[in-house]
Enzyme design. Structure first.
Site: not given
Ligand code: COA
Length: 701
Positions: A70, A109, A112, A132
């Protein structure tokens, strides 16, 4: 229904290849499921369903990943239509097969969405997961209902409660992914879709698979609750995750989905969710250093050296070895060197025995670590980290030597936890290369890396140690140079008040209980006993002459030390120990009572609320000073320091965020009250006064 405010061009591209509709999500950087993406998937599916030339659809992510979840930035704001469950409903209503093509990280999401598709294919390098819980939430769009139907409730809860991603290969073995694609993902996914069409396979929806959720013994969930009791203590989301998966084994899916949604909104509305999302963004923000010129690049670190084979030095060396970087440990005495190397080996062996590390990984790491007694042997390292005794004289001597033998451009770092970086740097002719890298004990475990810039540390040196933090899988924060930097400077007031509370009416077990209920892994007295009371005693004795005569001072800890009670290692401290079990000790109670009397303090009943305020508000007040002085770049960096270095509960977001949630005006009022009663230690920080009186938060101008 799509919200009228939705953008007109949707970030989901639609194309048809070989009779297969391809929906490509283009929402960099991580294809988060923002409103446009949700609307775009629905629009694409409608087009695919309506187009007679299309026989199946593939949903795929553009760029580096499938949907990573999400859009966290939308959380806490009014939800925008279409909602994610609407998207999933639309997928499940498709009359044509829908295949999810996964690469990168299909998380939350995103996973999902994939679980609602008829089939899932993935690149071997892909990962799936439901993180989450790490954000204080439960999967809210079927994750807790569909995943158990595919892999069974136990495995599903492993995935959901850990929040950790699972490699695609493993997901395939468990049945969550149908096929691994080799070569181009899109080609493989289209081929898969064509095969499904050619074989006229009946559409297969996870919602209809009930075998794995039927006749599940409820005892399974009781066991899981028990097994997670410690880890999930104080949190809301993990418990709701278990409840939701249990419901998947009891109710039909549509009822389960409604219940899941209810739990999801309960978590969404909780302050824990706000705190954990604050922590997520704060961690990423902490890596950004304003004012570092863009052209400045970190130096490459290919080899490292550590001075000192003690607990800290050994732990630091393990970090490098774990990251695949060869590291030499320098120790002057052969005996200390052998002991240090032995401890490292033992630590690794424990991890292997516990199953958290493979023997090969240990062998690889051990090969990267070597010991030496000669400074000349480490001269070619890209970085050297000094971890010797915490005494300025010794540190300066070490740095003077390093200045002579290290190659030009090497980073000269000190692991000091309190000392003046500039004074250390002044003992070299290259202060631009000198910086603090403060690791936390045990250094191979704790995630925080508090980097401390000196007045002359160059931008390149700063960038290098910030990048190093990432390489070593730490969470780096940049602090300015002052006594105790961010973390230990704040701790001062916390420990002071905990000790004063003893004189005023508490016993160690009460203070510890309250702060452990607040969410700390260990209260101050149990922590002190674990770390060793003699360390602080020595420091206090050294600084005694600096203390004003009229300043309040608690003698309880000193008296314990005078009796040789140094904590766990001597079997007694604030508690007496049976093994590791701390037991209240009448001897300690007596000393405390005597000290109250000696100070002329009439002991009183102290409420749990006061204990929290007395111990935690000094963190906030000192944090405000640290922020105002620019020692921390932002309030959230202070939070990250406490979350990753001091065990502050993540569901409270860190001391500064926690204070904001209470209201800085209220915190200020309480601190002013304490100031009146307890005097100068409680002088409110000017920044707190300013923000509190204006009814503002830390970030507001
Ligand atoms: N929504 C909005 N922004 C997000 C995001 C999300 N779900 N996931 C990552 N971002 C943003 C980060 O804030 C970061 O932004 P910035 O560059 O402005 O700081 C950018 O995307 C890159 O993320 P980063 O974590 O630095 O990259 P990464 O390659 O190390 O890791 C992920 C990528 C996706 C594994 C990690 O960002 C992550 O675990 N995200 C959350 C996923 C999550 O919890 N999803 C479920 C949501 S309910």
């Amino acid at each position: 229904m799509t919200d009228p405010a939705a953008p007109t061009t949707l970030p989901v591209a639609y194309a048809v290849r070989d009779g297969i509709a391809v929906l490509t999500i283009e929402n960099p950087p991580v294809n988060a499921l923002s409103q446009g993406v949700r609307a775009g998937i629905i629009a694409g599916l409608e087009q695919a369903d309506a187009d007679p030339a299309v026989q199946a659809a593939v949903i795929i992510g553009g760029g580096r990943t499938f949907i990573a979840g999400a859009d966290i930035k939308e959380f806490g704001k009014p939800p925008l239509q279409p909602y994610l469950p609407d998207v999933l409903k639309r997928i499940e209503a498709m009359k044509k097969p829908v295949v999810a093509a996964l690469h990168g990280t299909a998380l939350g999401g995103g996973f999902e969405v994939a679980l609602a598709c008829h089939w899932r294919v993935a690149l071997e390098s892909g990962q799936v997961g439901l993180p989450e819980v790490k954000l204080g939430l439960i999967p809210g769009s079927g994750g807790t209902q569909r995943l158990p139907r595919l892999v069974g409730p136990k495995v599903a809860l492993d995935v959901i409660l850990s929040g950790n991603p699972m490699p695609a290969r493993k997901a395939t073995e468990l049945g969550a992914v149908d096929e691994i694609v080799t070569g181009e993902l899109l080609d493989g996914a289209i081929a898969f879709a064509r095969k499904v069409v050619a074989e006229k396979r009946p559409l297969r929806l996870v919602r209809d698979m009930n075998d794995k959720v039927s006749n599940v013994d409820p005892a399974v969930f009781e066991e899981i609750r028990k097994a997670n009791a410690r880890k999930a203590k104080g949190f809301l989301a993990p418990w709701r995750c278990i409840d939701a998966v249990e419901i998947a084994t009891k109710l039909p899916i549509d009822e389960g989905l409604l219940k899941e949604r209810e739990f999801f909104f309960e978590c969404m509305g909780s302050p824990q969710r706000a705190a954990q999302i604050h922590a997520f963004f704060a961690e990423r923000e902490a890596a950004k250093i304003p004012g570092l010129p863009e052209e400045v690049k970190p130096k490459t670190i290919r080899s490292a050296a550590v001075i000192g084979a003690g607990t800290m030095g050994g732990g630091i060396a393990m970090n490098f070895a774990n990251a695949g970087i060869p590291v030499k440990i320098l120790e002057v005495s052969q005996e200390a060197l052998s002991r240090g190397l032995g401890v490292i080996e033992k630590n690794y062996a424990t991890s292997v025995a516990r199953g958290s590390m493979k023997q090969e990984a240990m062998d690889r790491a051990m090969k990267l670590i070597s010991g030496t007694q000669r400074f000349e042997d480490i001269g070619d390292a890209d970085i050297v980290i000094e971890a010797v005794f915490e005494e300025m004289g010794i540190k300066k001597e070490v740095f003077a030597k390093l200045d002579k033998i290290m190659k030009p451009g090497a980073v000269l770092a000190t692991n000091t936890s309190t000392l003046d970086i500039d004074e250390i740097a002044a003992s070299t002719k290259r202060p631009q290369d000198v910086i603090g890298t403060h690791f936390f004990s045990p250094a191979n475990v704790m995630k925080l890396l508090e980097n401390v810039r000196g007045a002359k540390s160059s931008a390149e040196t700063i960038a290098t140690v910030m990048a190093l933090g990432k390489t070593l899988k730490k969470v780096p924060v940049l602090a300015g140079n002052c006594d105790g930097f961010i973390g230990n400077r704040m701790l001062h007031g916390y420990l002071r008040e905990a000790n004063f509370l003893l004189e005023e009416g508490c016993l160690p077990e009460q203070v510890d209980r309250v702060l452990e209920e607040f969410g700390l892994a260990m209260g101050p007295f149990r922590m002190g006993d674990l770390a060793g009371l003699d360390v602080g005693w020595r420091i206090r004795k050294g600084k005694a002459h600096l203390r004003p005569k009229d300043e309040r001072y608690s003698r309880v800890a000193d008296r314990l030390c005078e009796l040789g009670r140094f904590g766990q290692k001597t079997g007694a401290g604030f508690y007496r120990y049976e093994g590791r079990d701390a037991r209240p000790d009448p001897v300690v109670t007596e000393i405390i009572f005597e000290e109250s009397k000696a100070q002329g303090i009439e002991r009183r009943e102290i409420s749990d609320e006061e204990i929290v305020q007395r111990c935690m508000y000094p963190l906030v007040n000192e944090g405000a000073r640290i922020l105002e002085e620019g020692i921390a770049i932002r309030a959230s960096d202070i939070d990250i320091t406490y979350l990753f270095g001091y065990g502050f509960p993540v569901y409270r977001g860190g001391p500064m965020f926690w204070a904001e949630q209470i209201g800085l005006d209220k915190v200020l009022a309480t601190i002013r009250g304490f100031h009146k009663i307890h005097g100068k230690f409680w002088e409110p920080a000017p920044l707190l006064v300013q923000r509190g009186e204006a009814g503002k938060g830390w970030k507001d101008r």
